[in-house]
Design a protein around this motif. Structure first.
Motif: not given
Length: 932
Positions: A545-551
């Motif tokens: 989720t963290r890197l999905s949101n970063t993306t």
């Protein structure tokens, strides 16, 4: 080089035209040294007479005493060769005598007998010279008052008031100020206030007036319940006094004011700014006593407000150790307060022993009694930073979360500060994430060599976490996945992306987002969006989720980069509606949406977003990032025409940034500008003055300083301090000239001229406007400035019936037509009408005024239209054409329907005209309008 005697004369001339201050003091010292080198005692006498006055104004008591003694001895030995008065202002021995006893009294090192001897010597010299005794009585009054002999002082005061004034009496400003101070100290507040207000209303001023007088009535104003008057007096007094160390006693009074009015942060800032002055003049011990007591009062209030541990900057200077004693580390407010009280008591006891009174102990008792006084007079230029709601983590896992959130926002420096404690976590997966964040930040900060040294730690953490394929990838790519922007890194990413099908989903996403970021840096938004979509699918597959949101944030940046504001805004709204967004990402998204909304003129919504970002950053314990976020919020609230809210945000930004060691000058400029817009002209003037001083010290460009000086001048005008405003506009014009910004230079001169004209200094005003007109013609692309300057000069000429006005009006009208400036065309037509009236050309004047009224009305400006009609009606009525004036007055009344002042004036004048025409019922009907 000039011959020595010629050089000496040049120095004297330069001294006499240089304001008091360091530059003037250096010139005086050079003149004295040159006279000594020449061996010419007559020239030395001229120089030393000036040196005595200079040292008195600059707080160099030892220099003053030595210089005076030398001059007096030479005068007594040969009065003809060394006259008491050398016809140079305060370079008069008999006038300077008044400073001597006061200077001796200011240090307990001089005995009462020495002071009495000086007073007696002064009286002998006055009597021998056939002078009046007003100056002697003044010196004896000051001596009795300073020693605490109040009965003697009152007797001398009464005697002094009954003694005829002469050329050696105190000036009107100093005399009133002195008595006001005595009245305030003897509980006659109303009399103190009366004297100072007489001085202000009369426009009396002197070397340290009115700032000294204003400081003396601060507490009387407060006790009388006149809080606004007290605030205005404080801000003006402090602004005028704060740059001269000889004004330490004046500053002390202002610090006490800040302390007892709930402005503890301001009081602390003032203590920090002036504590070094305690080492300025070793013989002015009485001023040190007053300052120490004031500092103690202020620091006690700071402690009571919950900030007793706050370090007091500057208190640990080696020069202050004799006063405060040695101390381990920085002085906190509470500890320094106790030391300041002790030092004041020690000094006061020395004075009382010397004087044989308890004057200083009583003064300290009055200062301690202020603990019971409290007034609510908020001043917003200083405030303690509101405690951040952040709670420091208690373990390594907590610090891990803190560091990750800071990194997700982009608070690079704060993340690196949190990192050492976060790296104590034992989970290798968490260590790997921290290492990744650290490497990315180091690359962003251009510290690639340092990042390269740390890369093996990241790879080791990945292997320990069982992520060998990612470790192998990063061994092959080096720093490419952390933002390194080199041809080799880019090529490596491209190669790995082409062969990424066999990699785990997380690694595929990492490659895609890394390359997307490089596309963004190269302004290749579409390519960045394509890869962000690839990364989003990969991270969703990896359930990160963290890197999905970063993306998502990268995609938003790409959309903004390509100018697709609507798509970016829609994505931001959806992103912030998610419930799985971390605080760091949420703060970043709110800040981004704040900027987007601000760019779209949705200022209130943008400011609300910025405020929410500030709240989140405070929870994260951010510092530098929080200051920048408050600055953004302040700018948006200012754009939203909410200057009060902007001031609050700017103040926090300045305070947080200053505590972090940053330069708050630019933020303070913005805060002062918002204060001015909010109507707090006096506070704005003070803050603009500080900004200008900081810019001078930093040697910023003349153009930037000119803008600050111009804003200072506007603030001073709004505060009613027109004399200082003229000087500030003049300084701004000089700086604009130095920067070759001709339009702004001419505008500054025009504003200066308007103030001069307001006070009937018309010749000087016109001379300035003529110079401004010559300058502004060099700025061919500044039509607005040319129109303003030429119009102002035309109006000035027109007011004198000078035909040159009409050529200027023609130029302004042509500019208005060229730039389709309808209101300006109407305005200059109105000015033409007024100039024609001055020349007695009635029909032309009326026609021009009515044409102007039609122009204003066509633009929807009823007030201006009514003003032009009122002028036309007055011209007709004043030239025995009352019948013609009536319909014009009625039209002015109609246009003034929603402007009470215009309506009332027009109705009253029309009533008089109708009455004179014998139309009594109509007159009564019109006059009744003034009551509705």
């Amino acid at each position: 080089m000039a011959r020595p005697k010629k050089r000496f004369q040049q120095l004297i001339e330069e001294i006499d035209r240089t304001p008091w201050g360091p530059a003037e003091q250096a010139l005086v010292a050079e003149a004295v040294a040159l006279a000594v080198e020449l061996g010419d005692e007559r020239l030395e006498y001229e120089a030393r007479m000036r040196q005595t006055a200079s040292a008195n104004m600059g707080g160099a008591t030892d220099v003053m005493l030595n210089s005076f003694a030398w001059c007096l001895a030479h005068h007594d030995a040969d009065p003809q060769r060394f006259p008491a008065d050398i016809d140079n202002g305060s370079a008069d021995l008999m006038w300077q005598f008044k400073w001597m006893a006061s200077s001796l009294r200011s240090s307990p090192a001089f005995s009462q007998e020495q002071i009495a001897a000086v007073l007696d010597d002064m009286e002998s010299h006055y009597r021998a010279a056939g002078l009046g005794l007003s100056g002697v009585l003044t010196a004896r009054f000051e001596d009795a008052w300073d020693a605490g002999r109040f009965d003697d002082a009152e007797t001398l005061r009464v005697q002094l008031e009954a003694t005829p004034r002469d050329e050696h009496s105190h000036c009107d400003a100093c005399g009133r100020s002195q008595f006001a101070g005595f009245f305030a100290e003897t509980d006659r507040d109303a009399d103190a206030i009366r004297l100072v207000e007489e001085m202000i209303e009369g426009g009396f001023s002197c070397g340290e007036e009115p700032e000294h007088a204003l400081s003396r009535v601060l507490l009387p104003y407060l006790r009388a319940g006149r809080l606004d008057d007290a605030k205005t007096a404080h801000l003006r007094s402090y602004r005028l006094a704060k740059d001269n160390p000889d004004n330490l006693r004046i500053v002390a009074g202002n610090i006490v004011f800040a302390a007892v009015t709930g402005n503890e942060a301001r009081a602390l800032a003032m203590v920090e700014r002036h504590i070094g002055w305690l080492a300025h003049d070793g013989l002015n011990v009485d001023a040190h006593f007053a300052a120490l007591a004031a500092f103690a009062v202020a620091l006690d209030r700071v402690t009571a407000a919950g900030h007793g541990e706050t370090p007091v900057r500057g208190a640990d200077a080696a020069s202050l150790v004799p006063l405060f004693g040695p101390h381990d580390g920085a002085w906190g407010a509470a500890d320094l307060a106790a030391s300041a009280w002790a030092a004041a008591e020690r000094i006061g006891a020395d004075f009382d022993q010397r004087d044989g009174t308890d004057g200083h102990s009583r003064a300290l008792a009055r200062m301690r009694a202020l603990e019971a006084e409290q007034y609510d007079v908020p001043i917003r230029s200083d405030a303690f930073t509101a405690p951040a709601p952040s709670v420091a983590p208690v373990d390594a896992d907590g610090w891990y979360e803190r560091a990750m959130q800071l990194a997700q926002f982009g608070a690079e420096h704060e993340m690196l500060e949190a990192l050492p404690r976060a790296l104590e976590v034992e989970d290798p997966a968490k260590l790997a994430q921290l290492q990744s964040m650290r490497l990315g930040i180091l690359i962003a900060l251009d510290r690639a060599d340092e990042a390269a040294e740390l890369l093996p730690e990241r790879i080791a953490a990945l292997r320990a976490a069982g992520r060998d394929e990612q470790a192998d990838l990063e061994e092959r790519l080096g720093l490419a996945t952390f933002g390194l922007n080199t041809p080799e890194a880019t090529a490596g990413l491209e190669e790995e992306i082409a062969a990424a099908a066999a990699l785990p989903a997380w690694s595929r996403g990492d490659l895609a987002i890394s390359r997307a970021s490089l596309h963004l840096q190269a302004d290749e938004a579409d390519a960045a969006l394509d890869l962000a979509e690839v990364a989003a699918r990969a991270f969703a597959e990896a359930e990160d989720t963290r890197l999905s949101n970063t993306t998502t944030l990268v995609a938003i940046s790409a959309l903004l980069s390509k100018g697709d504001i609507e798509a970016a805004s829609s994505l931001l709204d959806r992103f912030l509606a998610q419930d799985d967004v971390s605080a760091g990402h949420r703060a970043q998204a709110h800040q981004t949406r704040a900027r987007v909304r601000g760019a779209g003129s949705a200022y209130i919504e943008g400011a609300t977003d910025a405020d929410e970002s500030c709240r989140l950053l405070a929870e994260l314990g951010a510092t530098r990032a929080l200051a920048e976020a408050h600055l953004l919020a302040g700018a948006l609230w200012e754009d939203a025409d909410e200057p009060e809210k902007a001031v609050a945000r700017y103040r926090l930004a300045a305070r947080i940034g200053g505590e972090a060691g940053g330069d708050a000058t630019a933020t303070n400029f913005r805060m002062a500008r918002a204060m001015l817009r909010a109507g707090d002209a006096v506070e704005a003037a003070e803050l603009f003055g500080e900004v200008l001083q900081q810019e001078e010290q930093a040697e910023v460009s003349p153009g930037s300083r000119a803008m600050t000086a111009s804003m200072l001048a506007r603030s001073l005008s709004a505060a009613g301090e027109f004399g200082q405003a003229v000087g500030a506009h003049g300084y701004a014009s000089e700086l604009f000239g130095e920067a070759e910004e001709h339009a702004d230079q001419a505008m500054a001169m025009t504003e200066q001229a308007k103030i001069l004209a307001r006070f009937d200094e018309n010749d000087d005003a016109i001379a300035l406007l003529e110079s401004a007109a010559e300058i502004v013609r060099q700025a061919e692309d500044a039509a607005g400035a040319r129109a303003e300057v030429l119009h102002s000069l035309g109006q000035a000429y027109g007011g004198r019936g000078d035909q040159r006005a009409f050529g200027l009006f023609d130029e302004v009208a042509a500019l208005a037509q060229e730039h389709d400036a309808g209101w300006l065309l109407a305005d200059v037509t109105d000015s033409r009408g007024r100039a024609l009236a001055e020349l007695g050309r009635v029909d032309e004047a009326v026609a021009a005024a009515l044409t102007a009224a039609d122009g204003f009305a066509g633009l929807g400006d009823s007030g201006a239209a009514g003003g032009s009609e009122l002028f036309a009606a007055r011209v007709l009525a004043g030239n025995q054409r009352a019948d013609d004036a009536v319909p014009v007055y009625r039209s002015a009344l109609e246009h003034g329907g929603e402007i009470p002042q215009l309506r009332q004036v027009a109705a009253l004048e029309l009533g008089d005209v109708l009455e004179a025409l014998g139309r009594h019922s109509e007159a009564a009907e019109v006059r009744a309008l003034t009551e509705s």
